[in-house]
Write an enzyme that holds these catalytic residues in place. Structure first.
Site, mmCIF file in Angstrom:
data_model
loop_
_atom_site.group_PDB
_atom_site.id
_atom_site.type_symbol
_atom_site.label_atom_id
_atom_site.label_comp_id
_atom_site.label_asym_id
_atom_site.label_seq_id
_atom_site.Cartn_x
_atom_site.Cartn_y
_atom_site.Cartn_z
ATOM 1 N N HIS A 2 -1.802 0.471 5.025
ATOM 2 C CA HIS A 2 -1.993 -0.282 4.036
ATOM 3 C C HIS A 2 -2.312 -0.972 3.071
ATOM 4 C CE1 HIS A 2 0.211 -4.809 2.887
ATOM 5 N NE2 HIS A 2 1.152 -3.939 4.061
ATOM 6 N N ASP A 13 -6.205 -3.062 12.547
ATOM 7 C CA ASP A 13 -5.262 -3.632 12.267
ATOM 8 C C ASP A 13 -3.939 -2.881 12.522
ATOM 9 O OD1 ASP A 13 -2.899 -3.505 10.184
ATOM 10 O OD2 ASP A 13 -3.275 -3.187 8.378
ATOM 11 N N GLN A 56 1.505 -3.595 12.991
ATOM 12 C CA GLN A 56 1.960 -2.731 13.113
ATOM 13 C C GLN A 56 2.289 -2.515 14.967
ATOM 14 O OE1 GLN A 56 5.254 -2.520 11.704
ATOM 15 N NE2 GLN A 56 4.652 -3.060 9.239
ATOM 16 N N LYS A 78 6.203 -10.415 12.185
ATOM 17 C CA LYS A 78 6.349 -8.690 12.304
ATOM 18 C C LYS A 78 6.908 -8.423 13.590
ATOM 19 C CE LYS A 78 3.655 -6.754 8.775
ATOM 20 N NZ LYS A 78 4.886 -6.089 7.711
ATOM 21 N N CYS A 104 3.542 -0.144 0.530
ATOM 22 C CA CYS A 104 2.161 -0.809 -0.421
ATOM 23 C C CYS A 104 0.794 0.294 0.616
ATOM 24 C CB CYS A 104 1.905 -2.114 1.345
ATOM 25 S SG CYS A 104 2.890 -3.760 0.817
HETATM 26 N N1 PLP Z 1 -1.114 -3.737 8.080
HETATM 27 C C1 PLP Z 1 0.011 -2.845 8.365
HETATM 28 C C2 PLP Z 1 0.295 -1.453 8.229
HETATM 29 C C3 PLP Z 1 1.172 -3.901 7.393
HETATM 30 O O1 PLP Z 1 1.972 -3.138 8.338
HETATM 31 C C4 PLP Z 1 1.128 -4.011 6.959
HETATM 32 C C5 PLP Z 1 2.720 -5.145 6.444
HETATM 33 O O2 PLP Z 1 3.661 -4.535 6.448
HETATM 34 C C6 PLP Z 1 0.236 -5.112 6.661
HETATM 35 C C7 PLP Z 1 -1.444 -4.622 6.851
HETATM 36 C C8 PLP Z 1 0.665 -7.211 5.903
HETATM 37 O O3 PLP Z 1 0.566 -7.489 7.159
HETATM 38 P P1 PLP Z 1 1.254 -9.005 6.413
HETATM 39 O O4 PLP Z 1 1.550 -9.130 4.968
HETATM 40 O O5 PLP Z 1 1.856 -10.002 7.359
HETATM 41 O O6 PLP Z 1 -0.195 -9.592 6.044
#
Ligand code: PLP
Length: 404
Positions: free
Chosen positions: A121, A198, A201, A224, A362
């Site tokens: 992401h 990270d 998910q 999430k 993203c």
């Molecule tokens: N990393 C992953 C794999 C994601 O799916 C997301 C959000 O969709 C993020 C990071 C960013 O999360 P946040 O916008 O809650 O900081």
């Protein structure tokens, strides 16, 4: 799992959209909130609201107990050794930025390498790129195989004496791939390289045990996983957090301030400048209780059932390409329909009450790699039903008919 009962606990799901029952399949972007979480926010403001830590009065003590109790709840949820290792942030993005900034300042120098993967992401790409221009580090990228798994042999070849950190997703938000974190950590630790995961998910769907995984950092977002927006977690091993400088300066993170010199607070407060989102923490506590009451293994099994069911139905439709067919896959299906723009599919699904995500999700570098502008993504949560999957498939067929 009694899905009907679960659905009743999520007030928003009873809504209609364009006079059609809402079918919410955008859970990887954010989940809906159960009543217990909404009530926790309301209760906090109605009964105990006061700023935490600094007050001697009754409400401030209650608030502090709620906030620090939440830290202990998170510690248990991911099996961290100590609450010193639990830093509250605004979410995954802020957690990664904190590590990039602070670990970067302490440990990264020109020529050092940080390894990420091709399925990251933007939140796990851009903070490291910012260090490329700031400190002259170099980003190395683990490629993926045709079915959307990390190429572990290629990963091994990327490791070298310049590698200073590995930062990879637990689960891809596009491909749904569940990455072999334990194997990655084992390889990295052989040459004493720390690993950041990270878990945006991952944490909502997989039982996380940071000690068993032996990860150095694990980050995730409350929103999430049925908690409110604006609250998230950075888990870090104490030895790293102790060695890293503060991320932001201000109240809470100090021990003593004079105009000449400031000394910093101990962990975890050193990384929490300013008034924390204590109401968010209390509501996240309610969300974690909720998940554990249902059982994260039950949630995962239910979502896997929906994934398999929908994948097989989707595969029967002519002209569908599904991206990501990993052996270990979470409840995310990204796809395209031949000759139709994903945005058109998303709009036509919406008009039929079905909420999906469309676009680059993203993950533009991954889209470039796949040679596509974007995808349509359906993603599942514990309250989705097989009936909703059928509605999604029927609505998709209708959308395709309209476009053809
Ligand atoms: N990393 C992953 C794999 C994601 O799916 C997301 C959000 O969709 C993020 C990071 C960013 O999360 P946040 O916008 O809650 O900081």
């Amino acid at each position: 799992m009694d899905i009907d009962k679960i659905r009743e606990e999520f007030p928003i799901l009873a809504q209609e959209v364009y006079k059609k029952p809402l079918v919410y399949l955008d859970n990887a972007a954010t989940t809906q909130k159960p009543k217990v979480v909404i009530d926790a926010i309301s209760n906090a403001y109605c009964t105990i609201n006061a700023n935490v830590h600094r007050g001697v009065h009754h409400l401030s003590q209650l608030s502090t107990e709620g906030h620090e109790g939440g830290r202990e709840r998170v510690r248990q949820f991911i099996n961290a050794k100590s609450t010193k290792e639990i830093i509250f942030t605004r979410g995954t993005t802020e957690s990664i930025n904190l590590v990039a900034s602070s670990f970067g300042e302490a440990f990264l120098n020109e020529g050092d390498e940080v390894i990420i993967s091709a399925m990251e992401h933007h939140s796990n790409i851009v903070p490291w790129q910012m260090l490329e221009s700031k400190k002259g580090i170099k980003l190395r990228v683990i490629p993926i195989t045709p079915n959307g798994e990390l190429d572990i042999d290629a990963f091994r070849k990327l490791l070298n004496e310049r590698t200073k950190l590995i930062s990879v997703a637990h689960v891809s938000n596009v491909l749904g791939t569940i990455n072999p974190i334990k194997d990655i950590v084992e390889e990295a630790h052989k040459i004493n390289v720390p690993v950041l995961v990270d878990g945006a998910q991952g944490a909502p769907h997989i039982k996380i045990d940071v000690q068993a995984l032996d990860v150095d950092f694990y980050v995730f977002s409350g929103h999430k996983m049925y908690a409110p927006t604006g609250i998230g977690v950075l888990y870090g091993k104490e030895k790293w957090l102790e060695a890293m400088p503060p991320y932001q300066g201000g109240g809470e993170m100090i021990a003593k301030v004079t105009f000449e010199k400031t000394t910093f607070n101990e962990l975890p407060f050193k990384f929490e400048a300013g008034t924390p989102d204590y109401v968010g923490v209390m509501a996240m506590t309610a969300a974690l209780d909720y998940i554990e009451n249902v059982g994260i293994e039950n949630i995962a099994a239910h979502e896997t059932g929906l994934l398999q069911y929908t994948t097989s139905k989707l595969s029967e439709i002519e002209g569908i390409t599904i991206y990501g067919n990993a052996t270990h896959k979470s409840g995310v299906i990204s796809f395209n329909v031949d000759g139709i723009h994903p945005y058109d599919i998303g709009m036509l699904l919406d008009k039929q009450g079905v909420a999906v995500r469309t676009g680059h999700l993203c993950a533009q570098p991954l889209m470039d790699l796949l040679g596509i502008p974007g995808v349509v993504r359906a993603s599942f949560a514990l309250y989705n039903t097989h009936e909703e999957c059928d509605k999604f498939i029927v609505a998709l067929q209708r959308a395709i008919e309209i476009c053809r």
